[in-house]
Design a protein around this motif. Structure first.
Motif, PDB file in Angstrom:
ATOM      1  N   PHE A 142      27.901  -8.504 -45.877  1.00 23.89           N
ATOM      2  CA  PHE A 142      28.854  -9.069 -44.930  1.00 23.89           C
ATOM      3  C   PHE A 142      29.022  -8.211 -43.678  1.00 23.89           C
ATOM      4  O   PHE A 142      29.321  -8.729 -42.610  1.00 23.89           O
ATOM      5  CB  PHE A 142      30.212  -9.284 -45.610  1.00 23.89           C
ATOM      6  CG  PHE A 142      30.205 -10.387 -46.626  1.00 23.89           C
ATOM      7  CD1 PHE A 142      30.155 -11.714 -46.220  1.00 23.89           C
ATOM      8  CD2 PHE A 142      30.232 -10.116 -47.976  1.00 23.89           C
ATOM      9  CE1 PHE A 142      30.144 -12.750 -47.140  1.00 23.89           C
ATOM     10  CE2 PHE A 142      30.223 -11.141 -48.910  1.00 23.89           C
ATOM     11  CZ  PHE A 142      30.179 -12.463 -48.494  1.00 23.89           C
ATOM     12  N   ARG A 145      26.137  -9.291 -41.768  1.00 28.23           N
ATOM     13  CA  ARG A 145      26.053 -10.754 -41.732  1.00 28.23           C
ATOM     14  C   ARG A 145      24.611 -11.211 -41.950  1.00 28.23           C
ATOM     15  O   ARG A 145      24.044 -11.953 -41.148  1.00 28.23           O
ATOM     16  CB  ARG A 145      26.610 -11.307 -40.421  1.00 28.23           C
ATOM     17  CG  ARG A 145      28.085 -11.049 -40.229  1.00 28.23           C
ATOM     18  CD  ARG A 145      28.728 -12.079 -39.337  1.00 28.23           C
ATOM     19  NE  ARG A 145      28.149 -12.161 -38.030  1.00 28.23           N
ATOM     20  CZ  ARG A 145      28.602 -11.524 -36.962  1.00 28.23           C
ATOM     21  NH1 ARG A 145      29.651 -10.729 -37.068  1.00 28.23           N
ATOM     22  NH2 ARG A 145      28.035 -11.670 -35.802  1.00 28.23           N
ATOM     23  N   GLU A 156      19.871 -14.539 -41.226  1.00 24.70           N
ATOM     24  CA  GLU A 156      21.149 -14.155 -40.640  1.00 24.70           C
ATOM     25  C   GLU A 156      22.208 -15.226 -40.882  1.00 24.70           C
ATOM     26  O   GLU A 156      21.907 -16.418 -40.961  1.00 24.70           O
ATOM     27  CB  GLU A 156      20.991 -13.909 -39.136  1.00 24.70           C
ATOM     28  CG  GLU A 156      20.118 -12.706 -38.810  1.00 24.70           C
ATOM     29  CD  GLU A 156      20.049 -12.445 -37.312  1.00 24.70           C
ATOM     30  OE1 GLU A 156      20.606 -13.258 -36.541  1.00 24.70           O
ATOM     31  OE2 GLU A 156      19.450 -11.429 -36.916  1.00 24.70           O
ATOM     32  N   LEU A 157      23.451 -14.768 -40.975  1.00 25.69           N
ATOM     33  CA  LEU A 157      24.604 -15.658 -41.062  1.00 25.69           C
ATOM     34  C   LEU A 157      25.360 -15.630 -39.741  1.00 25.69           C
ATOM     35  O   LEU A 157      25.483 -14.577 -39.113  1.00 25.69           O
ATOM     36  CB  LEU A 157      25.555 -15.215 -42.176  1.00 25.69           C
ATOM     37  CG  LEU A 157      25.052 -15.268 -43.621  1.00 25.69           C
ATOM     38  CD1 LEU A 157      26.094 -14.632 -44.544  1.00 25.69           C
ATOM     39  CD2 LEU A 157      24.769 -16.697 -44.047  1.00 25.69           C
ATOM     40  N   SER A 158      25.859 -16.788 -39.346  1.00 29.33           N
ATOM     41  CA  SER A 158      26.741 -16.805 -38.185  1.00 29.33           C
ATOM     42  C   SER A 158      28.066 -16.143 -38.570  1.00 29.33           C
ATOM     43  O   SER A 158      28.360 -15.954 -39.755  1.00 29.33           O
ATOM     44  CB  SER A 158      27.002 -18.237 -37.720  1.00 29.33           C
ATOM     45  OG  SER A 158      27.805 -18.927 -38.652  1.00 29.33           O
ATOM     46  N   GLU A 159      28.856 -15.786 -37.584  1.00 27.78           N
ATOM     47  CA  GLU A 159      30.141 -15.149 -37.875  1.00 27.78           C
ATOM     48  C   GLU A 159      31.015 -16.059 -38.727  1.00 27.78           C
ATOM     49  O   GLU A 159      31.659 -15.614 -39.679  1.00 27.78           O
ATOM     50  CB  GLU A 159      30.859 -14.805 -36.570  1.00 27.78           C
ATOM     51  CG  GLU A 159      32.190 -14.091 -36.773  1.00 27.78           C
ATOM     52  CD  GLU A 159      32.832 -13.658 -35.470  1.00 27.78           C
ATOM     53  OE1 GLU A 159      33.950 -13.108 -35.526  1.00 27.78           O
ATOM     54  OE2 GLU A 159      32.225 -13.880 -34.399  1.00 27.78           O
ATOM     55  N   SER A 162      29.700 -16.287 -42.321  1.00 25.76           N
ATOM     56  CA  SER A 162      30.026 -15.061 -43.036  1.00 25.76           C
ATOM     57  C   SER A 162      31.499 -15.036 -43.437  1.00 25.76           C
ATOM     58  O   SER A 162      31.844 -14.692 -44.575  1.00 25.76           O
ATOM     59  CB  SER A 162      29.696 -13.846 -42.163  1.00 25.76           C
ATOM     60  OG  SER A 162      30.023 -12.646 -42.825  1.00 25.76           O
ATOM     61  N   ASP A 163      32.386 -15.418 -42.513  1.00 24.58           N
ATOM     62  CA  ASP A 163      33.823 -15.426 -42.812  1.00 24.58           C
ATOM     63  C   ASP A 163      34.153 -16.432 -43.908  1.00 24.58           C
ATOM     64  O   ASP A 163      34.977 -16.158 -44.794  1.00 24.58           O
ATOM     65  CB  ASP A 163      34.616 -15.771 -41.549  1.00 24.58           C
ATOM     66  CG  ASP A 163      34.598 -14.648 -40.523  1.00 24.58           C
ATOM     67  OD1 ASP A 163      34.181 -13.521 -40.876  1.00 24.58           O
ATOM     68  OD2 ASP A 163      34.987 -14.906 -39.368  1.00 24.58           O
TER      69      ASP A 163
END
Length: 228
Positions: A142, A145, A156-159, A162-163
């Motif tokens: 996390f 991300r 990759e994860l976007s913000e 991830s949240d």
């Protein structure tokens, strides 16, 4: 519309309850009030809120019973105990059962708001600082991300992805309603809001977790989404 954090106040003394509600409202918080242990139990387990201010001695259900129910069904829920002077043993018991802090009655508005702010800040930091989540075939970092797969690939994860995933991991084992996700992750008031953005983000997460069978990120019909 961006919403301020919602706080649930469970206090059977009407004057104390109203004073707390007024102080929180004046400070910009959204407030839900429970007048006894029965409402406290119901609201604590079903309503969407960031923090519970909990009196220990109430009719129908005690604060300890509410804490025990939260420990079983809503782990990690931030709680501040409202405690009468001289109840040191009860305060210790409450903290042992998972409460984050306590305020001794009678308390000043300034002290109450300072403790509310501190617990909300800590819970916010805790919710975004989950370092890793491991799943079959890989893990999620996390901080960076990123999804790291066992075969060496990464994604990759976007913000927001991830949240959202971090919030579901923090509440693992409990179905999280769409309304709660909108409040706590998006910071939006779900009332009257029709949006498909949560479904879209869930679909993206399932793709990145290789979870086409929904074994990791489950849809619980009528209740929301859950990571077991």
């Amino acid at each position: 519309m961006i919403c301020e954090p919602t706080i649930l106040v469970a206090e059977d003394d009407a004057s104390v309850r109203q004073g707390v509600v007024d102080a929180l409202t004046m400070s910009g918080y959204q407030v839900i009030a429970a007048k006894d242990g029965q409402e406290a139990m119901e609201y604590a387990l079903t309503r969407n809120y960031m923090l519970l201010l909990l009196d220990l001695v109430m009719p129908h259900h005690s604060g300890f019973e509410v804490l025990e129910a939260l420990r079983q069904k809503r782990k990690g829920q931030p709680v501040i105990i409202l405690s009468a002077r001289g109840e040191e043993a009860d305060r210790v018991k409450g903290l042992t059962m998972g409460a984050d802090d306590y305020v001794v009655k009678p308390f000043s508005v300034r002290e109450l708001l300072a403790r509310v702010d501190a617990v909300l800040r800590r819970s916010s930091e805790r919710s975004v600082s989950t370092p890793e989540y491991c799943f079959e075939g890989g893990k999620v970092n996390f901080d960076k991300r990123v999804v790291l797969y066992e075969d060496g690939r990464k994604d990759e994860l976007s913000e927001r992805e991830s949240d959202l995933l971090a919030y579901l991991v923090l509440n693992a084992g409990r179905p999280v309603a769409r309304e709660e996700i909108l409040r706590q992750v998006w910071g939006l008031d779900p009332k009257g809001l029709a949006t498909r953005t949560i479904d879209m983000h869930i679909a993206h997460l399932r793709s990145k977790l290789a979870d086409s069978q929904q074994q990791i990120l489950q849809t619980v019909r009528g209740k929301g989404y859950m990571i077991s």
